[in-house]
Design a protein around this motif. Sequence first.
Motif, PDB file in Angstrom:
ATOM      1  N   GLY A  71      31.858  19.868  43.028  1.00  0.00           N
ATOM      2  CA  GLY A  71      31.843  20.096  44.471  1.00  0.00           C
ATOM      3  C   GLY A  71      32.820  21.176  44.882  1.00  0.00           C
ATOM      4  N   TYR A  72      33.990  21.172  44.274  1.00  0.00           N
ATOM      5  CA  TYR A  72      34.981  22.216  44.570  1.00  0.00           C
ATOM      6  C   TYR A  72      34.452  23.586  44.149  1.00  0.00           C
ATOM      7  CZ  TYR A  72      38.361  18.275  44.623  1.00  0.00           C
ATOM      8  OH  TYR A  72      39.026  17.108  44.878  1.00  0.00           O
ATOM      9  N   LEU A  73      33.828  23.627  42.987  1.00  0.00           N
ATOM     10  CA  LEU A  73      33.278  24.888  42.473  1.00  0.00           C
ATOM     11  C   LEU A  73      32.216  25.447  43.423  1.00  0.00           C
ATOM     12  CD1 LEU A  73      32.953  26.946  40.091  1.00  0.00           C
ATOM     13  CD2 LEU A  73      31.191  25.393  39.194  1.00  0.00           C
ATOM     14  N   LYS A  74      31.285  24.603  43.822  1.00  0.00           N
ATOM     15  CA  LYS A  74      30.220  25.048  44.725  1.00  0.00           C
ATOM     16  C   LYS A  74      30.788  25.517  46.057  1.00  0.00           C
ATOM     17  CE  LYS A  74      26.550  22.023  42.936  1.00  0.00           C
ATOM     18  NZ  LYS A  74      25.685  20.844  43.257  1.00  0.00           N
ATOM     19  N   ALA A  75      31.718  24.754  46.596  1.00  0.00           N
ATOM     20  CA  ALA A  75      32.287  25.098  47.899  1.00  0.00           C
ATOM     21  C   ALA A  75      32.989  26.445  47.849  1.00  0.00           C
ATOM     22  CB  ALA A  75      33.264  24.014  48.358  1.00  0.00           C
ATOM     23  N   THR A  76      33.705  26.711  46.753  1.00  0.00           N
ATOM     24  CA  THR A  76      34.422  27.975  46.644  1.00  0.00           C
ATOM     25  C   THR A  76      33.459  29.140  46.482  1.00  0.00           C
ATOM     26  OG1 THR A  76      36.184  26.747  45.516  1.00  0.00           O
ATOM     27  CG2 THR A  76      36.335  29.145  45.492  1.00  0.00           C
ATOM     28  N   ILE A  77      32.478  28.984  45.613  1.00  0.00           N
ATOM     29  CA  ILE A  77      31.502  30.060  45.432  1.00  0.00           C
ATOM     30  C   ILE A  77      30.755  30.325  46.732  1.00  0.00           C
ATOM     31  CG2 ILE A  77      29.352  30.690  44.269  1.00  0.00           C
ATOM     32  CD1 ILE A  77      30.462  29.369  41.750  1.00  0.00           C
ATOM     33  N   ASP A  78      30.355  29.263  47.428  1.00  0.00           N
ATOM     34  CA  ASP A  78      29.664  29.442  48.708  1.00  0.00           C
ATOM     35  C   ASP A  78      30.560  30.156  49.713  1.00  0.00           C
ATOM     36  OD1 ASP A  78      27.423  28.183  47.715  1.00  0.00           O
ATOM     37  OD2 ASP A  78      27.860  26.246  48.658  1.00  0.00           O
ATOM     38  N   GLY A  79      31.839  29.795  49.735  1.00  0.00           N
ATOM     39  CA  GLY A  79      32.769  30.454  50.642  1.00  0.00           C
ATOM     40  C   GLY A  79      32.928  31.924  50.330  1.00  0.00           C
ATOM     41  N   CYS A  80      32.949  32.266  49.047  1.00  0.00           N
ATOM     42  CA  CYS A  80      33.043  33.667  48.643  1.00  0.00           C
ATOM     43  C   CYS A  80      31.786  34.447  48.995  1.00  0.00           C
ATOM     44  CB  CYS A  80      33.305  33.766  47.140  1.00  0.00           C
ATOM     45  SG  CYS A  80      34.937  33.217  46.608  1.00  0.00           S
ATOM     46  N   LEU A  81      30.629  33.838  48.761  1.00  0.00           N
ATOM     47  CA  LEU A  81      29.356  34.542  48.970  1.00  0.00           C
ATOM     48  C   LEU A  81      29.157  34.980  50.422  1.00  0.00           C
ATOM     49  CD1 LEU A  81      26.920  32.511  46.691  1.00  0.00           C
ATOM     50  CD2 LEU A  81      27.804  34.826  46.304  1.00  0.00           C
ATOM     51  N   VAL A  82      29.785  34.292  51.342  1.00  0.00           N
ATOM     52  CA  VAL A  82      29.729  34.702  52.747  1.00  0.00           C
ATOM     53  C   VAL A  82      30.219  36.137  52.904  1.00  0.00           C
ATOM     54  CG1 VAL A  82      30.738  34.285  55.034  1.00  0.00           C
ATOM     55  CG2 VAL A  82      29.949  32.351  53.641  1.00  0.00           C
ATOM     56  N   HIS A  83      31.123  36.552  52.017  1.00  0.00           N
ATOM     57  CA  HIS A  83      31.783  37.851  52.148  1.00  0.00           C
ATOM     58  C   HIS A  83      31.270  38.883  51.141  1.00  0.00           C
ATOM     59  CE1 HIS A  83      34.508  35.869  54.907  1.00  0.00           C
ATOM     60  NE2 HIS A  83      34.657  34.913  53.999  1.00  0.00           N
ATOM     61  N   LEU A  84      30.174  38.558  50.448  1.00  0.00           N
ATOM     62  CA  LEU A  84      29.583  39.506  49.515  1.00  0.00           C
ATOM     63  C   LEU A  84      28.990  40.687  50.267  1.00  0.00           C
ATOM     64  CD1 LEU A  84      28.783  40.151  46.561  1.00  0.00           C
ATOM     65  CD2 LEU A  84      26.673  38.843  46.964  1.00  0.00           C
ATOM     66  N   ARG A  85      29.384  41.875  49.886  1.00  0.00           N
ATOM     67  CA  ARG A  85      28.914  43.094  50.536  1.00  0.00           C
ATOM     68  C   ARG A  85      27.494  43.446  50.088  1.00  0.00           C
ATOM     69  NH1 ARG A  85      32.681  47.347  51.691  1.00  0.00           N
ATOM     70  NH2 ARG A  85      31.380  48.635  50.319  1.00  0.00           N
ATOM     71  N   GLU A  86      26.861  44.332  50.828  1.00  0.00           N
ATOM     72  CA  GLU A  86      25.517  44.779  50.485  1.00  0.00           C
ATOM     73  C   GLU A  86      25.452  45.424  49.103  1.00  0.00           C
ATOM     74  OE1 GLU A  86      22.510  44.447  51.977  1.00  0.00           O
ATOM     75  OE2 GLU A  86      23.542  43.043  53.325  1.00  0.00           O
ATOM     76  N   ASP A  87      26.585  46.048  48.701  1.00  0.00           N
ATOM     77  CA  ASP A  87      26.612  46.726  47.403  1.00  0.00           C
ATOM     78  C   ASP A  87      26.940  45.797  46.239  1.00  0.00           C
ATOM     79  OD1 ASP A  87      29.298  46.279  47.867  1.00  0.00           O
ATOM     80  OD2 ASP A  87      29.875  48.396  47.914  1.00  0.00           O
ATOM     81  N   GLY A  88      27.061  44.492  46.502  1.00  0.00           N
ATOM     82  CA  GLY A  88      27.316  43.537  45.438  1.00  0.00           C
ATOM     83  C   GLY A  88      28.781  43.386  45.081  1.00  0.00           C
ATOM     84  N   LEU A  89      29.671  43.979  45.876  1.00  0.00           N
ATOM     85  CA  LEU A  89      31.103  43.898  45.645  1.00  0.00           C
ATOM     86  C   LEU A  89      31.774  43.115  46.773  1.00  0.00           C
ATOM     87  CD1 LEU A  89      31.660  47.630  44.593  1.00  0.00           C
ATOM     88  CD2 LEU A  89      31.486  45.653  43.064  1.00  0.00           C
ATOM     89  N   PHE A  90      33.075  42.879  46.617  1.00  0.00           N
ATOM     90  CA  PHE A  90      33.868  42.178  47.622  1.00  0.00           C
ATOM     91  C   PHE A  90      35.063  43.043  48.011  1.00  0.00           C
ATOM     92  CE2 PHE A  90      31.803  38.796  45.230  1.00  0.00           C
ATOM     93  CZ  PHE A  90      31.432  37.882  46.200  1.00  0.00           C
ATOM     94  N   HIS A  91      35.671  42.703  49.138  1.00  0.00           N
ATOM     95  CA  HIS A  91      36.959  43.302  49.471  1.00  0.00           C
ATOM     96  C   HIS A  91      38.055  42.561  48.708  1.00  0.00           C
ATOM     97  CE1 HIS A  91      35.807  46.131  52.631  1.00  0.00           C
ATOM     98  NE2 HIS A  91      34.864  45.260  52.947  1.00  0.00           N
ATOM     99  N   ASP A  92      39.168  43.248  48.484  1.00  0.00           N
ATOM    100  CA  ASP A  92      40.290  42.663  47.749  1.00  0.00           C
ATOM    101  C   ASP A  92      40.744  41.360  48.395  1.00  0.00           C
ATOM    102  OD1 ASP A  92      42.525  42.730  45.805  1.00  0.00           O
ATOM    103  OD2 ASP A  92      43.731  43.030  47.612  1.00  0.00           O
TER     104      ASP A  92
END
Length: 325
Positions: free
Chosen positions: A214-235
Amino acid sequence: MEQTSIMVEETRLRRVKQALLGMQRYSWEQGVAAQAMLELGDEETAYLLARDAVIRQDSSGKLGVMNDAYSVTDSAANGEAVLRIAQTTGDSLFASGAARMLDWLIKTAPRTDDGALYHVVDKPEVWVDSFYMAPPFLAYAGYHNHAVLQMEGYRTRLWNPDAKLFAHIWDDGEKKFKRDAHWGVGNGWAVAGMVRVLAELPDSMQADKDRITGYLKATIDGCLVHLREDGLFHDVLDDPESFVETNTGQMIAYAIYRGVSIGALDVTYTAHAERMRNAAIAKVDDRGFVQGVCAAPFFDRPGTAPEGQAFHLLMESAARKGMNL
């Protein structure tokens, strides 16, 4: 996969690996490099890296120390490679090295009142980086409850339920954040550490496995909100003014591929991993350097780093296993 595509991929991975091995490495960088070799199936190179980690073990029991003895948990990133080589070779050099590292973690290292290991020896600080450093080794070594205790201690202090992301540093003395930024690579360390622990926990600990899943899913889901169109993230994941960074995507992709393979994540997550993987592949230059990662040695700008090289290899190994390539 077409033969030409296979040759292109093999050339890229060879160059990434060569660039990694040519870099100077601190203890955790040595450890994640060795882990990459293990997951690639290159046990000969893992042996060489693990051996030097033992050679550079300090009097406290910490492995691979290179002027970074200030860290509590970083050196434990070498632990699984050292223990695996001990198991496959029977060499007492490695067996003793692993035992001393475990002794430091379990008996000696400074920690919070409820047992969560600090990240530095001279300050009561809990860092998100530690998710990856100590718990996977503890779990691999059979200290499953200790590994879970660390996960729980780190999450209790660092998880932001509103942002659905981990903050970077908690000051346990002051009982407040020293750095509350939602650092991308830090969240990457967290998900990569969680999925490696999950892979080692026995079925008899199903309740713990379910909770950490559950912790793993929640963290990945939280990160994916911020996934850029180019497939990268901000620092800093939720700060678009921070620089665009490559390694966070590699780390999350790795966690997704491994999470799917062990049944912790639904296969639908793979599409996100593929976006991140393709973006990272595009960042590999002709020399094999993964460009745009949070850069060594200060991690305050884009550039190159051993951990960025290693996670490219870890991501690719996990992707190949997951897609049967």
